[in-house]
Design an enzyme around this catalytic site. Structure first.
Site, PDB file in Angstrom:
ATOM      1  N   CYS A 188       8.348  -9.158   0.962  1.00 42.58           N
ATOM      2  CA  CYS A 188       9.443  -8.812   1.888  1.00 42.58           C
ATOM      3  C   CYS A 188      10.126 -10.114   2.350  1.00 42.58           C
ATOM      4  CB  CYS A 188       8.895  -8.030   3.076  1.00 42.58           C
ATOM      5  SG  CYS A 188       7.817  -6.657   2.569  1.00 42.58           S
ATOM      6  N   CYS A 235      -0.437   3.689  18.069  1.00 41.52           N
ATOM      7  CA  CYS A 235       0.468   3.566  16.920  1.00 41.52           C
ATOM      8  C   CYS A 235      -0.145   2.527  15.974  1.00 41.52           C
ATOM      9  CB  CYS A 235       1.839   3.099  17.405  1.00 41.52           C
ATOM     10  SG  CYS A 235       2.989   2.768  16.058  1.00 41.52           S
ATOM     11  N   CYS A 244      -0.386 -11.706   3.253  1.00 45.05           N
ATOM     12  CA  CYS A 244       0.005 -10.434   2.639  1.00 45.05           C
ATOM     13  C   CYS A 244       0.500 -10.638   1.201  1.00 45.05           C
ATOM     14  CB  CYS A 244       1.081  -9.760   3.480  1.00 45.05           C
ATOM     15  SG  CYS A 244       1.541  -8.135   2.858  1.00 45.05           S
TER      16      CYS A 244
HETATM   17 FE1  SF4 Z   1       3.399  -7.712   4.066  1.00 47.81          FE
HETATM   18 FE2  SF4 Z   1       5.940  -6.951   3.844  1.00 47.81          FE
HETATM   19 FE3  SF4 Z   1       4.383  -5.975   5.809  1.00 47.81          FE
HETATM   20 FE4  SF4 Z   1       5.187  -8.553   5.822  1.00 47.81          FE
HETATM   21  S1  SF4 Z   1       6.474  -6.725   6.036  1.00 47.81           S
HETATM   22  S2  SF4 Z   1       3.166  -7.804   6.290  1.00 47.81           S
HETATM   23  S3  SF4 Z   1       5.124  -9.041   3.629  1.00 47.81           S
HETATM   24  S4  SF4 Z   1       4.141  -5.669   3.613  1.00 47.81           S
END
Ligand code: SF4
Ligand code: SAM
Ligand code: DTB
Length: 348
Positions: free
Chosen positions: A88, A159, A84
């Protein structure tokens, strides 16, 4: 929603505001409308009630709106794992952190449908498909729409949690048969910048608005145990409870500290909050969002049975069910069934 914030002690009778109970105008409104915004002070005062009083209030509200011995079961599947682009700080799936999670291809339709069938056989009522995306591109969304259609056809609630949605995407998901969209606010606006910088709070609120406008149920919650203060936990609950209408489902995650993520380094394996504070967060969510399903979400594997039982007592009435969350572990179904048996809980 007017909340009485005076602190009652265990020797005083507890006065339950009528707006907490079935039969009141607030409780009977068709949507989960908060009649007036809840302040962070009011919510913090709930956090600071004596534990027993807080749990009593939460149970009272819970019983007025829900069957206290029923828990909804959602099974999660990561349909696109790792790689990703976002940052985060809690997430093992961010490409930039060195965790054991690899960037994998999207699962094929047959695998997703077979996993959903198994989840249904095991007793789940909802199947939640998660993808490690900032948000779906159209070429990503098309195969997900097929998954939603086929999972829905199995008779499961559907979901998805796919990140931020652009205009029109929520409508496509709704049309394919999506019942819930999960998109968490994660934490209070004041703490947010310490956890994520690649998208802002307003982006999250915008996605929730698109989900609601498309007529889907909103699933939105957050994570506790990231080093936030109690006031910031109250700030998260205020954001969620003041959504109008309130979210249908509110996942409360306890941070799973995954090696290689910034929050793992920051917390260094130490528990950021005591179990009582986690239970308090569940209770406050229950009191302030009476009709919502409050989900005891990530972190159950690290919790003992007694803490989980306290969470149910505090008004949690949904869990993630199945051996895996997205990339980390969750109690196995036999263990959950045994706990339910001990507590006299049955699946909804
Ligand atoms: Fe990507 Fe943030 Fe979702 Fe993790 S929580 S998959 S880093 S967007
Ligand atoms: N990529 C999409 C997004 O971020 O919206 C969907 C998947 S993302 C993994 C869904 C949610 O899982 C996050 O918003 C966060 O609340 C939760 N989550 C992720 N990693 C976690 C962890 N280590 N501990 C607790 N919750 C976590
Ligand atoms: C939510 O609030 N929690 C779930 C679900 N929504 C998608 C995800 C928890 C993820 C925990 C870390 C992992 O397994 O990767």
């Amino acid at each position: 929603m007017a909340l009485s914030t005076d602190v009652t002690t265990s020797v005083q009778p507890v006065t339950v505001p009528t707006s907490w109970l079935a039969g009141s105008a607030a409780a009977n409104s068709s949507a989960h409308l908060a009649t007036s915004p809840l302040s962070i002070d009011e919510i913090e005062a709930l956090f600071n009630l004596p534990f027993s009083d807080l749990i009593h209030r939460a149970q009272t509200v819970h019983r007025a709106h829900h069957d206290a011995n029923k828990v909804q079961l959602s099974t999660l599947l990561s349909i696109k794992t790792g790689g990703c682009s976002e940052d985060c700080g809690y997430c093992p799936q961010a490409a930039r952190y060195h965790t054991e999670v690899e960037n994998e291809a999207m699962l094929d339709l047959a695998t997703v449908v077979a996993t959903a069938k198994l989840a249904k056989e095991n007793g789940a009522s909802r199947f939640c498909m998660g993808a490690a995306w900032r948000g779906p591109k159209q070429r990503d969304l098309d195969p997900v729409l097929d998954m939603v259609r086929e999972v829905k056809a199995l008779g499961l609630e559907t979901c998805c949690t796919l990140g931020m949605l652009k205009d029109g995407q929520a409508e496509q998901l709704k049309k394919a048969g999506l019942d819930y969209y999960n998109h968490n606010l994660d934490t209070a606006p004041e703490f947010y910048g310490e956890v994520i910088t690649t998208r802002d709070y307003q982006d999250r609120l915008d996605t929730l608005g698109r989900v609601r406008d498309a007529g889907m149920n909103v699933c939105s919650g957050g994570i506790v145990g990231m080093g936030e203060s109690q006031r910031e936990r109250a700030g998260l609950i205020a954001q969620l409870a003041n959504l109008d209408p309130q979210p249908d489902s509110v996942p409360i995650n306890y941070l799973v500290q995954v090696e290689g993520t910034p929050l793992h380094d920051k917390m260094a394996g130490e528990k950021a909050i005591d179990w009582t504070e986690f239970v308090r967060t569940i209770a406050v969510a229950r009191i302030t969002m009476p009709k919502s399903f409050v989900r005891l979400s990530a972190g159950r594997q690290e919790m003992n049975e007694a803490t989980q039982a306290m969470c149910f007592l505090a008004g949690a009435n949904s869990i993630f069910y199945g051996e895996k969350l997205l990339t980390t572990g969750n109690p196995d179904v036999t263990r959950d069934r045994a706990l339910f048996e001990k507590l006299g809980i049955s699946p909804l």
